[in-house]
Design a protein around this motif. Structure first.
Motif, PDB file in Angstrom:
ATOM      1  N   GLY A   1       0.779  -1.064  -0.026  1.00  0.00           N
ATOM      2  CA  GLY A   1      -0.067  -0.057   0.234  1.00  0.00           C
ATOM      3  C   GLY A   1       1.045   1.348  -0.090  1.00  0.00           C
ATOM      4  O   GLY A   1       0.470   2.089  -0.730  1.00  0.00           O
ATOM      5  N   GLU A   2       2.062   1.156   0.810  1.00  0.00           N
ATOM      6  CA  GLU A   2       2.744   2.314   0.778  1.00  0.00           C
ATOM      7  C   GLU A   2       3.494   2.757  -0.575  1.00  0.00           C
ATOM      8  O   GLU A   2       3.942   3.905  -1.001  1.00  0.00           O
ATOM      9  CB  GLU A   2       3.843   2.117   1.984  1.00  0.00           C
ATOM     10  N   GLN A   3       3.854   1.466  -1.169  1.00  0.00           N
ATOM     11  CA  GLN A   3       4.402   1.582  -2.614  1.00  0.00           C
ATOM     12  C   GLN A   3       3.649   2.016  -3.522  1.00  0.00           C
ATOM     13  O   GLN A   3       3.936   2.970  -4.313  1.00  0.00           O
ATOM     14  CB  GLN A   3       4.900   0.291  -3.043  1.00  0.00           C
TER      15      GLN A   3
ATOM     16  N   LEU B   1      -3.673  -5.513  -2.551  1.00  0.00           N
ATOM     17  CA  LEU B   1      -3.845  -4.672  -1.506  1.00  0.00           C
ATOM     18  C   LEU B   1      -5.067  -5.091  -0.566  1.00  0.00           C
ATOM     19  O   LEU B   1      -5.976  -5.678  -1.069  1.00  0.00           O
ATOM     20  CB  LEU B   1      -4.019  -3.478  -1.767  1.00  0.00           C
ATOM     21  N   ALA B   2      -4.784  -5.009   0.810  1.00  0.00           N
ATOM     22  CA  ALA B   2      -6.048  -5.446   1.633  1.00  0.00           C
ATOM     23  C   ALA B   2      -7.058  -4.433   1.628  1.00  0.00           C
ATOM     24  O   ALA B   2      -6.896  -3.215   1.144  1.00  0.00           O
ATOM     25  CB  ALA B   2      -5.485  -5.296   3.157  1.00  0.00           C
ATOM     26  N   PRO B   3      -8.355  -4.841   1.878  1.00  0.00           N
ATOM     27  CA  PRO B   3      -9.268  -4.076   1.698  1.00  0.00           C
ATOM     28  C   PRO B   3      -9.465  -2.790   2.214  1.00  0.00           C
ATOM     29  O   PRO B   3      -9.857  -1.481   1.596  1.00  0.00           O
ATOM     30  CB  PRO B   3     -10.474  -4.732   2.375  1.00  0.00           C
ATOM     31  N   LEU B   4      -8.942  -2.593   3.544  1.00  0.00           N
ATOM     32  CA  LEU B   4      -8.588  -1.290   4.242  1.00  0.00           C
ATOM     33  C   LEU B   4      -7.759  -0.286   3.447  1.00  0.00           C
ATOM     34  O   LEU B   4      -8.045   0.876   3.418  1.00  0.00           O
ATOM     35  CB  LEU B   4      -8.305  -1.461   5.644  1.00  0.00           C
ATOM     36  N   ILE B   5      -6.781  -1.020   2.907  1.00  0.00           N
ATOM     37  CA  ILE B   5      -5.828  -0.272   2.037  1.00  0.00           C
ATOM     38  C   ILE B   5      -6.331   0.377   0.817  1.00  0.00           C
ATOM     39  O   ILE B   5      -6.191   1.564   0.446  1.00  0.00           O
ATOM     40  CB  ILE B   5      -4.564  -0.937   1.954  1.00  0.00           C
TER      41      ILE B   5
ATOM     42  N   GLN C   1      -8.233   3.459   1.511  1.00  0.00           N
ATOM     43  CA  GLN C   1      -7.235   4.485   1.452  1.00  0.00           C
ATOM     44  C   GLN C   1      -6.688   5.091   0.061  1.00  0.00           C
ATOM     45  O   GLN C   1      -6.941   6.282   0.013  1.00  0.00           O
ATOM     46  CB  GLN C   1      -6.213   4.238   2.526  1.00  0.00           C
ATOM     47  N   VAL C   2      -6.404   4.128  -0.714  1.00  0.00           N
ATOM     48  CA  VAL C   2      -5.834   4.407  -1.973  1.00  0.00           C
ATOM     49  C   VAL C   2      -6.627   4.997  -2.938  1.00  0.00           C
ATOM     50  O   VAL C   2      -6.784   6.051  -3.591  1.00  0.00           O
ATOM     51  CB  VAL C   2      -5.010   3.236  -2.738  1.00  0.00           C
ATOM     52  N   MET C   3      -7.929   4.643  -2.794  1.00  0.00           N
ATOM     53  CA  MET C   3      -9.400   5.073  -3.670  1.00  0.00           C
ATOM     54  C   MET C   3      -9.697   6.447  -3.164  1.00  0.00           C
ATOM     55  O   MET C   3      -9.911   7.530  -3.887  1.00  0.00           O
ATOM     56  CB  MET C   3     -10.497   4.315  -3.613  1.00  0.00           C
ATOM     57  N   GLU C   4      -9.632   6.708  -1.870  1.00  0.00           N
ATOM     58  CA  GLU C   4      -9.890   8.111  -1.124  1.00  0.00           C
ATOM     59  C   GLU C   4      -8.794   9.038  -1.941  1.00  0.00           C
ATOM     60  O   GLU C   4      -9.233  10.339  -2.090  1.00  0.00           O
ATOM     61  CB  GLU C   4      -9.869   8.050   0.175  1.00  0.00           C
ATOM     62  N   ILE C   5      -7.485   8.544  -1.706  1.00  0.00           N
ATOM     63  CA  ILE C   5      -6.371   9.513  -2.181  1.00  0.00           C
ATOM     64  C   ILE C   5      -6.618   9.940  -3.780  1.00  0.00           C
ATOM     65  O   ILE C   5      -6.289  10.969  -4.165  1.00  0.00           O
ATOM     66  CB  ILE C   5      -4.944   8.852  -2.079  1.00  0.00           C
TER      67      ILE C   5
ATOM     68  N   ASN D   1     -11.026  -4.277  -9.418  1.00  0.00           N
ATOM     69  CA  ASN D   1     -11.841  -4.282  -8.262  1.00  0.00           C
ATOM     70  C   ASN D   1     -13.001  -3.272  -8.629  1.00  0.00           C
ATOM     71  O   ASN D   1     -13.154  -1.936  -8.442  1.00  0.00           O
ATOM     72  CB  ASN D   1     -11.232  -3.627  -7.031  1.00  0.00           C
ATOM     73  N   ALA D   2     -14.117  -3.805  -9.419  1.00  0.00           N
ATOM     74  CA  ALA D   2     -14.904  -2.883  -9.851  1.00  0.00           C
ATOM     75  C   ALA D   2     -15.730  -2.009  -9.080  1.00  0.00           C
ATOM     76  O   ALA D   2     -16.255  -1.073  -9.200  1.00  0.00           O
ATOM     77  CB  ALA D   2     -15.908  -3.948 -10.688  1.00  0.00           C
ATOM     78  N   ARG D   3     -16.212  -3.133  -7.889  1.00  0.00           N
ATOM     79  CA  ARG D   3     -16.918  -2.115  -6.734  1.00  0.00           C
ATOM     80  C   ARG D   3     -16.240  -1.014  -6.124  1.00  0.00           C
ATOM     81  O   ARG D   3     -16.970   0.239  -6.124  1.00  0.00           O
ATOM     82  CB  ARG D   3     -17.156  -3.024  -5.510  1.00  0.00           C
TER      83      ARG D   3
END
Length: 236
Positions: free
Chosen positions: A140-142, A167-171, A174-178, A195-197
């Motif tokens: 996720g950081e990468q 990536l894990a669901p929580l990450i 976060q990435v989508m929010e960014i 990940n269409a959803r």
């Protein structure tokens, strides 16, 4: 005002056709998702926009520029930045060095440093790890680092290939929010995503491609409710 317009594109790898009359549009300020199964032509579409492969027929335009006639570095110079699948950060360079290299076409060093600071503000986790080597970061950081490096280049259109992969669901959240925040700050986004959803949750519009051609398109919220999309990509 610049929009990306792909019209009637055919693309081949030797004798294998990857795109078949593909047409789609990404208007300035949008997040557009490109959905489809493996082999549908999603990555080929991004590679073609970036100038890494050339179409055999059709047009690819960004505003008044014909991208099919430009070198990849000229396309980057026009503000179209591509984050490929797998992130491809420089593993032995520090987080900060990775960010700075994203501005290799930017002549103003002050602007490069300003954009790096803005990336740190957007993704505080990178600021905490600015002296670490890129290869020591989590997946996720990468992905955040790859996003930050692109932002230092000052993108007008950001091409993202599978940013949630592995990536894990929580990450993923976060990435989508960014990505949403980057868009809100003025960057247009074309998002290729398995990940269409997650993609439909943040996109304004979406295209579904199969066999290198568009089979469905429309507002993301409508496609998320379409029974064909639910069955093929979202589950029950």
């Amino acid at each position: 005002m610049s929009s990306l317009v792909i019209d009637g594109v055919d693309l081949f790898y030797h004798r294998v056709q990857a795109l078949d009359g593909l047409s789609l549009e990404v208007a300035e300020g949008e997040i557009v998702a490109l959905l489809g199964n493996n082999g549908a032509g999603k990555t080929s579409t991004l590679s073609m926009i970036s100038g890494l492969v050339r179409p055999k027929a059709g047009t690819v335009r960004w505003g008044d520029r014909d991208l099919a006639k430009l070198h990849p570095w000229d396309i980057v110079g026009a503000g179209l930045l591509h984050i490929p699948e797998g992130r491809r950060i420089f593993s032995t360079m520090t987080v900060h060095e990775n960010l700075l290299i994203g501005g290799y076409l930017v002549k103003d060093q002050r602007l490069i440093r300003q954009r790096a600071d803005e990336a740190y503000e957007l993704m505080p986790r990178l600021a905490e790890r600015r002296a670490q080597q890129g290869g020591t970061l989590s997946g996720g950081e990468q992905q955040m680092l790859a996003l930050g490096r692109a932002l230092v280049g000052g993108p007008k259109l950001l091409l993202l290939d599978e940013p949630s992969m592995g990536l894990a669901p929580l990450i993923v959240k976060q990435v989508m929010e960014i990505i949403q925040r980057v868009n809100e700050q003025g960057t247009t986004v074309l998002l290729v995503e398995q990940n269409a959803r997650a993609a439909l949750r943040i996109a304004d519009r979406a295209y579904v491609i199969d066999g290198g051609r568009v089979t469905m398109s429309g507002p993301a919220a409508e496609l998320a409710e379409d029974s064909r999309v639910i069955e093929a990509y979202l589950g029950a």
